[in-house]
Design a protein around this motif. Structure first.
Motif, mmCIF file in Angstrom:
data_model
loop_
_atom_site.group_PDB
_atom_site.id
_atom_site.type_symbol
_atom_site.label_atom_id
_atom_site.label_comp_id
_atom_site.label_asym_id
_atom_site.label_seq_id
_atom_site.Cartn_x
_atom_site.Cartn_y
_atom_site.Cartn_z
ATOM 1 N N SER A 145 -4.550 8.535 1.256
ATOM 2 C CA SER A 145 -4.704 7.605 2.150
ATOM 3 C C SER A 145 -5.080 8.513 3.334
ATOM 4 C CB SER A 145 -3.430 6.663 2.477
ATOM 5 O OG SER A 145 -2.476 7.492 2.925
ATOM 6 N N GLN A 146 -4.714 9.604 3.472
ATOM 7 C CA GLN A 146 -4.940 10.566 4.397
ATOM 8 C C GLN A 146 -6.543 11.093 4.385
ATOM 9 O OE1 GLN A 146 -2.068 13.657 3.709
ATOM 10 N NE2 GLN A 146 -0.640 12.771 5.538
ATOM 11 N N LEU A 147 -6.875 10.646 3.362
ATOM 12 C CA LEU A 147 -8.627 11.092 3.393
ATOM 13 C C LEU A 147 -9.306 9.933 3.886
ATOM 14 C CD1 LEU A 147 -10.570 12.971 1.915
ATOM 15 C CD2 LEU A 147 -10.378 11.830 -0.100
ATOM 16 N N GLY A 148 -8.638 8.531 4.024
ATOM 17 C CA GLY A 148 -9.528 7.715 4.511
ATOM 18 C C GLY A 148 -9.617 6.774 3.563
ATOM 19 N N GLU A 149 -9.134 6.981 2.175
ATOM 20 C CA GLU A 149 -9.552 6.011 1.202
ATOM 21 C C GLU A 149 -8.409 4.831 1.458
ATOM 22 O OE1 GLU A 149 -11.765 6.267 -1.475
ATOM 23 O OE2 GLU A 149 -12.532 7.970 -0.009
ATOM 24 N N ARG A 150 -8.839 3.460 1.067
ATOM 25 C CA ARG A 150 -8.184 2.429 1.314
ATOM 26 C C ARG A 150 -7.135 2.604 -0.323
ATOM 27 N NH1 ARG A 150 -11.910 -2.279 1.178
ATOM 28 N NH2 ARG A 150 -12.988 -0.948 -0.357
ATOM 29 N N THR A 151 -5.976 2.925 0.019
ATOM 30 C CA THR A 151 -5.122 3.580 -1.352
ATOM 31 C C THR A 151 -3.879 2.314 -1.522
ATOM 32 O OG1 THR A 151 -5.535 5.513 -0.651
ATOM 33 C CG2 THR A 151 -3.705 5.281 -2.333
ATOM 34 N N LEU A 152 -4.099 1.831 -2.703
ATOM 35 C CA LEU A 152 -3.045 1.024 -3.135
ATOM 36 C C LEU A 152 -1.992 1.718 -4.264
ATOM 37 C CD1 LEU A 152 -1.255 -1.740 -3.079
ATOM 38 C CD2 LEU A 152 -2.804 -2.650 -4.948
ATOM 39 N N LEU A 153 -0.584 1.670 -3.993
ATOM 40 C CA LEU A 153 0.232 2.221 -4.985
ATOM 41 C C LEU A 153 1.021 1.045 -5.665
ATOM 42 C CD1 LEU A 153 1.980 4.236 -6.344
ATOM 43 C CD2 LEU A 153 3.175 4.528 -4.271
ATOM 44 N N VAL A 154 0.762 0.903 -6.938
ATOM 45 C CA VAL A 154 1.584 -0.271 -7.469
ATOM 46 C C VAL A 154 2.506 0.126 -8.418
ATOM 47 C CG1 VAL A 154 1.118 -2.094 -9.145
ATOM 48 C CG2 VAL A 154 -0.946 -1.355 -7.808
ATOM 49 N N ASP A 155 3.625 -0.247 -8.212
ATOM 50 C CA ASP A 155 4.914 0.195 -9.079
ATOM 51 C C ASP A 155 4.830 -0.771 -10.269
ATOM 52 O OD1 ASP A 155 7.257 0.970 -10.228
ATOM 53 O OD2 ASP A 155 8.241 0.959 -8.067
ATOM 54 N N ALA A 156 4.460 -0.112 -11.228
ATOM 55 C CA ALA A 156 4.144 -0.951 -12.505
ATOM 56 C C ALA A 156 5.301 -0.438 -13.661
ATOM 57 C CB ALA A 156 2.760 -0.466 -13.190
ATOM 58 N N ASN A 157 6.365 0.154 -13.155
ATOM 59 C CA ASN A 157 7.511 0.261 -13.566
ATOM 60 C C ASN A 157 8.504 -0.831 -13.688
ATOM 61 O OD1 ASN A 157 10.244 1.383 -14.767
ATOM 62 N ND2 ASN A 157 9.752 3.295 -13.781
ATOM 63 N N LEU A 158 8.367 -1.752 -14.888
ATOM 64 C CA LEU A 158 9.097 -3.065 -14.425
ATOM 65 C C LEU A 158 10.518 -3.004 -15.145
ATOM 66 C CD1 LEU A 158 6.403 -5.442 -15.370
ATOM 67 C CD2 LEU A 158 7.259 -4.598 -13.158
ATOM 68 N N ARG A 159 10.815 -1.678 -15.483
ATOM 69 C CA ARG A 159 12.432 -1.253 -16.028
ATOM 70 C C ARG A 159 13.254 -0.567 -14.904
ATOM 71 N NH1 ARG A 159 12.058 -1.509 -21.862
ATOM 72 N NH2 ARG A 159 10.179 -1.778 -22.461
ATOM 73 N N THR A 160 12.686 0.412 -14.525
ATOM 74 C CA THR A 160 13.775 1.223 -13.476
ATOM 75 C C THR A 160 12.692 1.588 -12.081
ATOM 76 O OG1 THR A 160 13.244 3.234 -14.459
ATOM 77 C CG2 THR A 160 15.186 2.208 -14.945
ATOM 78 N N PRO A 161 12.071 0.696 -11.610
ATOM 79 C CA PRO A 161 11.336 1.033 -10.353
ATOM 80 C C PRO A 161 11.813 1.824 -9.080
ATOM 81 C CG PRO A 161 11.932 -1.414 -10.185
ATOM 82 C CD PRO A 161 12.572 -0.919 -11.287
ATOM 83 N N ARG A 162 11.133 2.803 -8.765
ATOM 84 C CA ARG A 162 11.417 3.754 -7.521
ATOM 85 C C ARG A 162 10.704 3.438 -6.292
ATOM 86 N NH1 ARG A 162 12.688 9.257 -7.653
ATOM 87 N NH2 ARG A 162 13.545 8.569 -5.859
#
Length: 291
Positions: A145-162
């Motif tokens: 994101s600091q690079l200016g890229e539109r960044t999405l972080l997806v938490d696909a850990n549907l067991r123990t998400p953090r």
């Protein structure tokens, strides 16, 4: 792409119409309007820059200057004590450290090896719980994101998400709810401390995580997210917990492996690489974290 990366984190001040050093210092509360007048008088008398005059008067520190300079160049980060993010998010609190330089090196390799080839999605997978993959990914998303890229972080850990905990997000619907048709894209949270970072939490923990990630609706959703973001990074469950990571890798097409120094077994890494290849996913590289 084996990199030594130690656990690595954001800025809360949004630049207003006045993006000068003085304007940003005022907007951030670093100096008061009364003190700003003192600074302006010294600036005029001695012919120095606003920031230099404010430092000479003891109103701000060098760290304050560095932060507003980063704001001017759209490279926000946080000072210690700001926001509620864990200090391990060093990409936000210590962007000029050697740790973050190594993160940028990983980012550069990923840009060249994967995203420059027209790809937009990448899964990040560790072997075992506690290998540090989620924390590493949180920092990597910040760097993108600091690079200016539109960044999405997806938490696909549907067991123990953090990721919800790391980014201090309120309990809310997330990925699983979207896959079940019970939520829309308004579930995605924009992280205001950064210019271009958003996070989609895991949501309600389902009894069938692997089946959820294997649904055709996940492919539809992934395509929609790719259309709206430059970089979509998926936090996958640890490989040892089941086949969730394989299902996710098959959807994203690319995987970055995360191993922990003196903790992850090399044989397990080779076994995971083979199974990822059989699932049709490309192993883009591997990262060694040390913490």
């Amino acid at each position: 792409m084996n990199q030594q990366v130690t656990p690595l984190i954001p800025s809360s001040v949004q630049p207003g119409p006045d993006s000068s050093i003085g304007g940003l210092l005022l907007a951030s509360g670093k100096i008061t309007p009364e003190n700003a007048e003192r600074v302006l008088r010294m600036q005029k008398e001695l012919g120095m820059r606003f920031g230099e005059a404010a430092m000479r008067l003891g109103l701000i520190t060098e760290a304050d200057i560095q932060q507003v300079l980063a704001r001017q160049f759209d490279y926000p980060y946080l000072l210690q004590g700001e926001a509620k993010f864990p200090t391990e998010l060093v990409a936000a609190y210590q962007p000029f450290s050697q740790q973050v330089e190594k993160l940028r090196a990983v980012r550069s390799q990923l840009m060249l090896r994967w995203f420059a080839r027209g790809r937009k999605s990448l899964a990040v997978v560790g072997i075992n719980p506690g290998d540090g993959a989620s924390l590493f990914l949180a920092n990597l998303a910040i760097v993108f994101s600091q690079l200016g890229e539109r960044t999405l972080l997806v938490d696909a850990n549907l067991r123990t998400p953090r990721q919800q905990q790391i980014f201090d997000l309120p309990s809310r619907q997330g990925l699983s709810d979207m896959l079940a048709g019970r939520a829309g894209t308004d579930t995605i949270a924009k992280i205001e401390s950064f210019v271009a970072l958003s996070v989609l939490g895991a949501g309600t923990l389902p009894p069938n995580p692997q089946e959820m990630l294997s649904r055709s609706s996940f492919g539809d959703l992934a395509g929609q997210l790719q259309a709206n973001y430059d970089v979509v990074l998926y936090d996958a469950p640890a490989f040892s917990l089941g086949s969730d990571a394989l299902a996710l890798a098959a959807r994203t097409g690319g995987v970055l492996l995360v191993a922990r120094k003196d903790h992850t077994n090399v044989r397990d890494i080779h076994a995971m690489r083979e199974q990822m290849a059989h699932s049709g996913a490309e192993v883009v590289g591997s990262v060694l974290v040390d913490f």
